[in-house]
Design a protein around this motif. Sequence first.
Motif, PDB file in Angstrom:
ATOM      1  N   PRO A   1       0.791  -1.229   0.000  1.00 43.53           N
ATOM      2  CA  PRO A   1       0.000   0.000   0.000  1.00 43.53           C
ATOM      3  C   PRO A   1       0.826   1.282   0.000  1.00 43.53           C
ATOM      4  N   GLN A   2       2.116   1.182   0.368  1.00 41.12           N
ATOM      5  CA  GLN A   2       2.936   2.391   0.440  1.00 41.12           C
ATOM      6  C   GLN A   2       3.918   2.534  -0.717  1.00 41.12           C
ATOM      7  N   VAL A   3       3.864   1.640  -1.663  1.00 36.37           N
ATOM      8  CA  VAL A   3       4.784   1.714  -2.805  1.00 36.37           C
ATOM      9  C   VAL A   3       4.016   2.156  -4.045  1.00 36.37           C
ATOM     10  N   ASP A   4       4.452   3.245  -4.658  1.00 36.84           N
ATOM     11  CA  ASP A   4       3.813   3.786  -5.844  1.00 36.84           C
ATOM     12  C   ASP A   4       4.528   3.243  -7.084  1.00 36.84           C
ATOM     13  N   TYR A   5       3.980   2.181  -7.638  1.00 37.90           N
ATOM     14  CA  TYR A   5       4.618   1.536  -8.786  1.00 37.90           C
ATOM     15  C   TYR A   5       4.632   2.419 -10.029  1.00 37.90           C
ATOM     16  N   SER A   6       3.773   3.410 -10.077  1.00 41.47           N
ATOM     17  CA  SER A   6       3.763   4.293 -11.246  1.00 41.47           C
ATOM     18  C   SER A   6       5.073   5.076 -11.352  1.00 41.47           C
ATOM     19  N   LYS A   7       5.816   5.166 -10.248  1.00 46.23           N
ATOM     20  CA  LYS A   7       7.100   5.877 -10.237  1.00 46.23           C
ATOM     21  C   LYS A   7       8.281   4.933 -10.448  1.00 46.23           C
ATOM     22  N   GLY A   8       7.996   3.651 -10.652  1.00 41.50           N
ATOM     23  CA  GLY A   8       9.071   2.695 -10.875  1.00 41.50           C
ATOM     24  C   GLY A   8       9.731   2.901 -12.226  1.00 41.50           C
ATOM     25  N   ASN A   9      11.030   2.695 -12.300  1.00 42.74           N
ATOM     26  CA  ASN A   9      11.761   2.883 -13.557  1.00 42.74           C
ATOM     27  C   ASN A   9      11.567   1.728 -14.530  1.00 42.74           C
ATOM     28  N   ASN A  10      11.630   0.492 -14.024  1.00 38.18           N
ATOM     29  CA  ASN A  10      11.549  -0.683 -14.898  1.00 38.18           C
ATOM     30  C   ASN A  10      10.184  -1.353 -14.856  1.00 38.18           C
ATOM     31  N   SER A  11       9.503  -1.272 -13.730  1.00 37.99           N
ATOM     32  CA  SER A  11       8.198  -1.926 -13.568  1.00 37.99           C
ATOM     33  C   SER A  11       7.163  -0.914 -13.113  1.00 37.99           C
ATOM     34  N   LYS A  12       5.970  -1.020 -13.665  1.00 38.81           N
ATOM     35  CA  LYS A  12       4.895  -0.088 -13.341  1.00 38.81           C
ATOM     36  C   LYS A  12       3.772  -0.751 -12.550  1.00 38.81           C
ATOM     37  N   LYS A  13       3.982  -2.003 -12.165  1.00 41.91           N
ATOM     38  CA  LYS A  13       2.972  -2.701 -11.363  1.00 41.91           C
ATOM     39  C   LYS A  13       3.664  -3.820 -10.590  1.00 41.91           C
ATOM     40  N   PRO A  14       3.069  -4.244  -9.465  1.00 43.25           N
ATOM     41  CA  PRO A  14       3.634  -5.402  -8.753  1.00 43.25           C
ATOM     42  C   PRO A  14       3.495  -6.648  -9.620  1.00 43.25           C
ATOM     43  N   TYR A  15       4.562  -7.434  -9.691  1.00 46.84           N
ATOM     44  CA  TYR A  15       4.500  -8.606 -10.568  1.00 46.84           C
ATOM     45  C   TYR A  15       4.665  -9.927  -9.829  1.00 46.84           C
ATOM     46  N   ALA A  16       5.078  -9.909  -8.574  1.00 46.92           N
ATOM     47  CA  ALA A  16       5.290 -11.155  -7.836  1.00 46.92           C
ATOM     48  C   ALA A  16       4.103 -11.469  -6.937  1.00 46.92           C
ATOM     49  N   LEU A  17       3.689 -12.731  -6.918  1.00 45.50           N
ATOM     50  CA  LEU A  17       2.646 -13.171  -5.995  1.00 45.50           C
ATOM     51  C   LEU A  17       3.159 -13.201  -4.568  1.00 45.50           C
ATOM     52  N   SER A  18       4.441 -13.510  -4.416  1.00 45.58           N
ATOM     53  CA  SER A  18       5.081 -13.549  -3.099  1.00 45.58           C
ATOM     54  C   SER A  18       6.536 -13.136  -3.263  1.00 45.58           C
ATOM     55  N   PRO A  19       7.178 -12.670  -2.192  1.00 40.39           N
ATOM     56  CA  PRO A  19       8.583 -12.253  -2.313  1.00 40.39           C
ATOM     57  C   PRO A  19       9.521 -13.396  -2.685  1.00 40.39           C
ATOM     58  N   THR A  20       9.090 -14.635  -2.477  1.00 46.40           N
ATOM     59  CA  THR A  20       9.933 -15.781  -2.830  1.00 46.40           C
ATOM     60  C   THR A  20      10.133 -15.901  -4.342  1.00 46.40           C
ATOM     61  N   GLN A  21       9.387 -15.132  -5.126  1.00 48.89           N
ATOM     62  CA  GLN A  21       9.515 -15.174  -6.583  1.00 48.89           C
ATOM     63  C   GLN A  21      10.510 -14.148  -7.125  1.00 48.89           C
ATOM     64  N   VAL A  22      11.190 -13.441  -6.230  1.00 51.08           N
ATOM     65  CA  VAL A  22      12.068 -12.355  -6.666  1.00 51.08           C
ATOM     66  C   VAL A  22      13.484 -12.567  -6.140  1.00 51.08           C
ATOM     67  N   ILE A  23      14.463 -12.366  -7.020  1.00 53.13           N
ATOM     68  CA  ILE A  23      15.877 -12.428  -6.654  1.00 53.13           C
ATOM     69  C   ILE A  23      16.451 -11.022  -6.749  1.00 53.13           C
ATOM     70  N   ASN A  24      16.930 -10.515  -5.631  1.00 51.63           N
ATOM     71  CA  ASN A  24      17.525  -9.179  -5.574  1.00 51.63           C
ATOM     72  C   ASN A  24      19.041  -9.277  -5.723  1.00 51.63           C
ATOM     73  N   TYR A  25      19.600  -8.376  -6.522  1.00 54.54           N
ATOM     74  CA  TYR A  25      21.052  -8.397  -6.749  1.00 54.54           C
ATOM     75  C   TYR A  25      21.492  -7.058  -7.313  1.00 54.54           C
ATOM     76  N   VAL A  26      22.798  -6.817  -7.278  1.00 56.84           N
ATOM     77  CA  VAL A  26      23.325  -5.610  -7.923  1.00 56.84           C
ATOM     78  C   VAL A  26      24.319  -5.921  -9.027  1.00 56.84           C
TER      79      VAL A  26
END
Length: 343
Positions: free
Chosen positions: A124-149
């Motif tokens: 509720p506190q994340v405004d995806y419209s301001k995202g650079n690469n993604s404009k909407k939430p795409y994961a059903l759960s955080p286990t579907q996402v790999i974070n890295y740099v």
Amino acid sequence: MRDYIVNSVKYWADEYHIDGFRFDLMAIHDTATMNEVARELKTIRPDIFVYGEGWTAGDSPLPVEQRALKDNVSAMPQVAVFSDDIRDAVKGHYTDATDRGFATGKPGLEETVKIGIVGATAHPQVDYSKGNNSKKPYALSPTQVINYVSCHDDLTLTDKLRASLPDKDDSMRQRAAKLAQTIVFTSQGTPFLFAGEEIFRDKKGVHNSYKSPDSVNAIDWSLKQKNADLFQYYQELIKLRKEHPAFRMKTAGDVARHLVFDKKENRPGVITYMLKDNANGDSWKEIMLVFNGNDAPVDVNVPKADWLVVAQDGRLVAKGLGKSSGGKMSVAPCSALILACEK
């Protein structure tokens, strides 16, 4: 072809006990194939991890809705994808070596970093419209996402920091590396670490070194002694994540309930949030995290409590550096402040 792929991975899992499968350019495949791969592998062993690059690197004859894209990962509940959101927002865009990111002082990327922090789930506190690469939430759960740099493709984090911070020395670049990895390892989802990153490994500025000699690709192990402080920071960061399940929530609902951003803290280059109410059964009741990507210190207001200082001014110890009673606290330039409270 689907049958060949499925039977191949089953054979490797059975015969060689391989417990993780990464698919390069996974979106060349269709979601049905990836779902069958995951389903069959998990009948062999439920903890086998299936993940891949959620893009095609070009066009494909498959209809977009059938491609195993990052944006379609909700149609593949047992498959994970790399987050280019947090990657490019934290260190700067991968296509421009000199481009800076949140950890290197570039403002305006806070909301995209937050997408990574919540594991690309609906929050509720994340405004995806301001995202650079993604404009909407795409994961059903955080286990579907790999974070890295960084990974084997493109510049290593070390090379990226040297290219984007040419006026700084390596000690300042390592501060940025610590901040970048602290964001990754405290975010919801699965952290991914490039081998040698913990000792500030470089590849002499080579973007894609698949055809480069050992002089570029070999890990220089003398860097472990030279950069012992950085190595120990990574050790403690990994220990912190392993010991505290608050950083490893499994459902989008839990992330939305327990992860709360401080909306009063609305300054460029600053992100502040709390992990509340013993998130995911954590022994710490509350964890406060402040990321300061600016070149100057910032003051933050910390609720009055008996806080354990876990990270401050480029130092991190999982069991704590000391105590604080809260109030106004200064967050050093290019660093993370992590506080924990048991009661």
